[in-house]
Scaffold this motif. Structure first.
Motif, PDB file in Angstrom:
ATOM      1  N   GLU A 296       8.289  -6.460  -0.405  1.00  0.00           N
ATOM      2  CA  GLU A 296       7.857  -5.152   0.093  1.00  0.00           C
ATOM      3  C   GLU A 296       7.120  -4.367  -0.996  1.00  0.00           C
ATOM      4  O   GLU A 296       6.114  -3.695  -0.734  1.00  0.00           O
ATOM      5  CB  GLU A 296       9.067  -4.362   0.588  1.00  0.00           C
ATOM      6  CG  GLU A 296       9.676  -4.929   1.865  1.00  0.00           C
ATOM      7  CD  GLU A 296      10.884  -4.119   2.320  1.00  0.00           C
ATOM      8  OE1 GLU A 296      11.228  -3.126   1.613  1.00  0.00           O
ATOM      9  OE2 GLU A 296      11.500  -4.479   3.346  1.00  0.00           O
ATOM     10  N   PHE A 297       7.626  -4.471  -2.228  1.00  0.00           N
ATOM     11  CA  PHE A 297       6.979  -3.760  -3.329  1.00  0.00           C
ATOM     12  C   PHE A 297       5.588  -4.322  -3.600  1.00  0.00           C
ATOM     13  O   PHE A 297       4.623  -3.572  -3.853  1.00  0.00           O
ATOM     14  CB  PHE A 297       7.850  -3.851  -4.583  1.00  0.00           C
ATOM     15  CG  PHE A 297       7.226  -3.223  -5.781  1.00  0.00           C
ATOM     16  CD1 PHE A 297       7.145  -1.830  -5.899  1.00  0.00           C
ATOM     17  CD2 PHE A 297       6.684  -4.008  -6.810  1.00  0.00           C
ATOM     18  CE1 PHE A 297       6.556  -1.249  -7.013  1.00  0.00           C
ATOM     19  CE2 PHE A 297       6.100  -3.424  -7.910  1.00  0.00           C
ATOM     20  CZ  PHE A 297       6.037  -2.045  -8.022  1.00  0.00           C
ATOM     21  N   GLN A 298       5.489  -5.656  -3.560  1.00  0.00           N
ATOM     22  CA  GLN A 298       4.182  -6.273  -3.785  1.00  0.00           C
ATOM     23  C   GLN A 298       3.195  -5.868  -2.685  1.00  0.00           C
ATOM     24  O   GLN A 298       2.008  -5.580  -2.955  1.00  0.00           O
ATOM     25  CB  GLN A 298       4.324  -7.803  -3.838  1.00  0.00           C
ATOM     26  CG  GLN A 298       5.082  -8.317  -5.050  1.00  0.00           C
ATOM     27  CD  GLN A 298       4.377  -8.004  -6.360  1.00  0.00           C
ATOM     28  OE1 GLN A 298       3.123  -7.897  -6.417  1.00  0.00           O
ATOM     29  NE2 GLN A 298       5.161  -7.825  -7.419  1.00  0.00           N
ATOM     30  N   ALA A 299       3.714  -5.849  -1.443  1.00  0.00           N
ATOM     31  CA  ALA A 299       2.842  -5.433  -0.333  1.00  0.00           C
ATOM     32  C   ALA A 299       2.434  -3.979  -0.496  1.00  0.00           C
ATOM     33  O   ALA A 299       1.255  -3.608  -0.301  1.00  0.00           O
ATOM     34  CB  ALA A 299       3.575  -5.644   0.990  1.00  0.00           C
ATOM     35  N   TYR A 300       3.420  -3.143  -0.880  1.00  0.00           N
ATOM     36  CA  TYR A 300       3.103  -1.725  -1.104  1.00  0.00           C
ATOM     37  C   TYR A 300       2.130  -1.572  -2.262  1.00  0.00           C
ATOM     38  O   TYR A 300       1.195  -0.761  -2.213  1.00  0.00           O
ATOM     39  CB  TYR A 300       4.399  -0.960  -1.380  1.00  0.00           C
ATOM     40  CG  TYR A 300       4.167   0.460  -1.796  1.00  0.00           C
ATOM     41  CD1 TYR A 300       3.826   1.443  -0.853  1.00  0.00           C
ATOM     42  CD2 TYR A 300       4.251   0.825  -3.143  1.00  0.00           C
ATOM     43  CE1 TYR A 300       3.583   2.750  -1.248  1.00  0.00           C
ATOM     44  CE2 TYR A 300       4.027   2.130  -3.536  1.00  0.00           C
ATOM     45  CZ  TYR A 300       3.704   3.089  -2.587  1.00  0.00           C
ATOM     46  OH  TYR A 300       3.473   4.385  -2.980  1.00  0.00           O
ATOM     47  N   LYS A 301       2.314  -2.356  -3.306  1.00  0.00           N
ATOM     48  CA  LYS A 301       1.439  -2.281  -4.466  1.00  0.00           C
ATOM     49  C   LYS A 301       0.018  -2.713  -4.102  1.00  0.00           C
ATOM     50  O   LYS A 301      -0.973  -2.096  -4.535  1.00  0.00           O
ATOM     51  CB  LYS A 301       1.998  -3.173  -5.571  1.00  0.00           C
ATOM     52  CG  LYS A 301       1.241  -3.050  -6.888  1.00  0.00           C
ATOM     53  CD  LYS A 301       1.914  -3.911  -7.953  1.00  0.00           C
ATOM     54  CE  LYS A 301       1.162  -3.783  -9.275  1.00  0.00           C
ATOM     55  NZ  LYS A 301       1.781  -4.620 -10.328  1.00  0.00           N
ATOM     56  N   ALA A 302      -0.046  -3.765  -3.275  1.00  0.00           N
ATOM     57  CA  ALA A 302      -1.376  -4.236  -2.858  1.00  0.00           C
ATOM     58  C   ALA A 302      -2.073  -3.178  -2.005  1.00  0.00           C
ATOM     59  O   ALA A 302      -3.278  -2.899  -2.180  1.00  0.00           O
ATOM     60  CB  ALA A 302      -1.231  -5.543  -2.093  1.00  0.00           C
ATOM     61  N   LYS A 303      -1.309  -2.579  -1.104  1.00  0.00           N
ATOM     62  CA  LYS A 303      -1.886  -1.526  -0.266  1.00  0.00           C
ATOM     63  C   LYS A 303      -2.304  -0.333  -1.116  1.00  0.00           C
ATOM     64  O   LYS A 303      -3.371   0.271  -0.899  1.00  0.00           O
ATOM     65  CB  LYS A 303      -0.876  -1.090   0.784  1.00  0.00           C
ATOM     66  CG  LYS A 303      -0.643  -2.127   1.867  1.00  0.00           C
ATOM     67  CD  LYS A 303       0.373  -1.622   2.887  1.00  0.00           C
ATOM     68  CE  LYS A 303       0.621  -2.654   3.983  1.00  0.00           C
ATOM     69  NZ  LYS A 303       1.619  -2.160   4.972  1.00  0.00           N
ATOM     70  N   ALA A 304      -1.438   0.016  -2.070  1.00  0.00           N
ATOM     71  CA  ALA A 304      -1.772   1.157  -2.932  1.00  0.00           C
ATOM     72  C   ALA A 304      -3.018   0.855  -3.767  1.00  0.00           C
ATOM     73  O   ALA A 304      -3.877   1.727  -3.973  1.00  0.00           O
ATOM     74  CB  ALA A 304      -0.588   1.479  -3.835  1.00  0.00           C
TER      75      ALA A 304
ATOM     76  N   LYS B 197      -8.702   1.721  -4.706  1.00  0.00           N
ATOM     77  CA  LYS B 197     -10.090   1.256  -4.808  1.00  0.00           C
ATOM     78  C   LYS B 197     -10.979   1.943  -3.771  1.00  0.00           C
ATOM     79  O   LYS B 197     -12.129   2.322  -4.060  1.00  0.00           O
ATOM     80  CB  LYS B 197     -10.142  -0.258  -4.612  1.00  0.00           C
ATOM     81  CG  LYS B 197      -9.557  -1.035  -5.785  1.00  0.00           C
ATOM     82  CD  LYS B 197      -9.630  -2.538  -5.518  1.00  0.00           C
ATOM     83  CE  LYS B 197      -9.073  -3.314  -6.696  1.00  0.00           C
ATOM     84  NZ  LYS B 197      -9.130  -4.765  -6.460  1.00  0.00           N
ATOM     85  N   LYS B 198     -10.423   2.082  -2.573  1.00  0.00           N
ATOM     86  CA  LYS B 198     -11.188   2.741  -1.512  1.00  0.00           C
ATOM     87  C   LYS B 198     -11.488   4.185  -1.882  1.00  0.00           C
ATOM     88  O   LYS B 198     -12.625   4.681  -1.711  1.00  0.00           O
ATOM     89  CB  LYS B 198     -10.399   2.665  -0.217  1.00  0.00           C
ATOM     90  CG  LYS B 198     -11.138   3.255   0.967  1.00  0.00           C
ATOM     91  CD  LYS B 198     -10.288   3.114   2.222  1.00  0.00           C
ATOM     92  CE  LYS B 198     -11.033   3.720   3.420  1.00  0.00           C
ATOM     93  NZ  LYS B 198     -10.233   3.614   4.665  1.00  0.00           N
TER      94      LYS B 198
END
Length: 215
Positions: free
Chosen positions: A183-191, A196-197
């Motif tokens: 979950e943290f990795q997914a959150y980190k990727a989203k963040a 970047k956006k």
């Protein structure tokens, strides 16, 4: 006690002999001489027997009989005395034999007791086991060893069950950590993607601002 039992029998037999002898004298018509009587006159005092022994009663009986009766009584008394002496000698021999046998029995009993003590001591030494400087019998040693084995077995079972519980708990924690990590990795990727956006949008706005300012 034996004298008191034999004396009445002796007196009874002698009395019967005297009565038989007196009856024979009467039938034969023999007149008893006055000198043969144990006492001199009718007024004389009859002797009193103060000696209760066999010899004393024999002497007293002689004072109550006629002279011609005394040899028969003396012969009977001699035979009776000889028989009594023989019986006493046999009794003494029996007592001596009994005492010897009793001493032998006591000796054998003492020897048997000593042998039993030696055997008991030997058995105790054979049955003795030393552990850490302490003496134990085989039964106590076996009980101690089985107690230790059972105790260690129970402790091992407890450890195994406890380890299984800890293992399940560890697996659960690891799984939970992995889920949180994902979950943290997914959150980190989203963040990161969002960052970047936002950076691109910010750069676009800066470019627009520069164009407006005529740069």
């Amino acid at each position: 006690m034996k004298k008191l039992f034999i004396t009445p029998i002796f007196l009874f037999i002698v009395s019967i002999s005297l009565l038989y002898a007196q009856d024979t004298v009467k039938k034969a018509g023999i007149v008893k001489p006055q000198a043969a009587k144990p006492y001199q006159t009718q007024a004389a005092t009859a002797p009193v027997n103060t000696d209760r022994s066999l010899a004393g009663q024999y002497r007293y009986l002689l004072t109550k009989t006629y002279n011609y009766q005394q040899p028969v009584i003396a012969a009977f008394y001699k035979n009776f005395s000889d028989s009594l002496k023989a019986e006493r000698a046999a009794l003494k021999q029996a007592r001596t034999t009994l005492a010897s046998q009793t001493a032998t029995i006591r000796k054998l009993t003492t020897e048997a007791t000593i042998k039993d003590q030696v055997i008991s001591s030997s058995n105790a030494k054979v049955d003795e086991i030393k552990l850490l400087g302490m003496s134990f019998t085989k039964a106590a040693y076996n009980t101690l060893m089985w107690g230790l084995v059972i105790g260690f077995g129970v402790a091992l079972v407890i450890v195994i069950f406890s380890t299984a519980g800890y293992k399940r708990e560890a697996k659960y924690r690891v799984k939970l950590y992995e889920e949180l990590s994902e979950e943290f990795q997914a959150y980190k990727a989203k963040a990161n993607e969002k960052e970047k956006k936002l950076a691109r949008e910010l750069q676009t706005e800066r470019n627009k601002l520069d164009e407006l300012l005529g740069r």
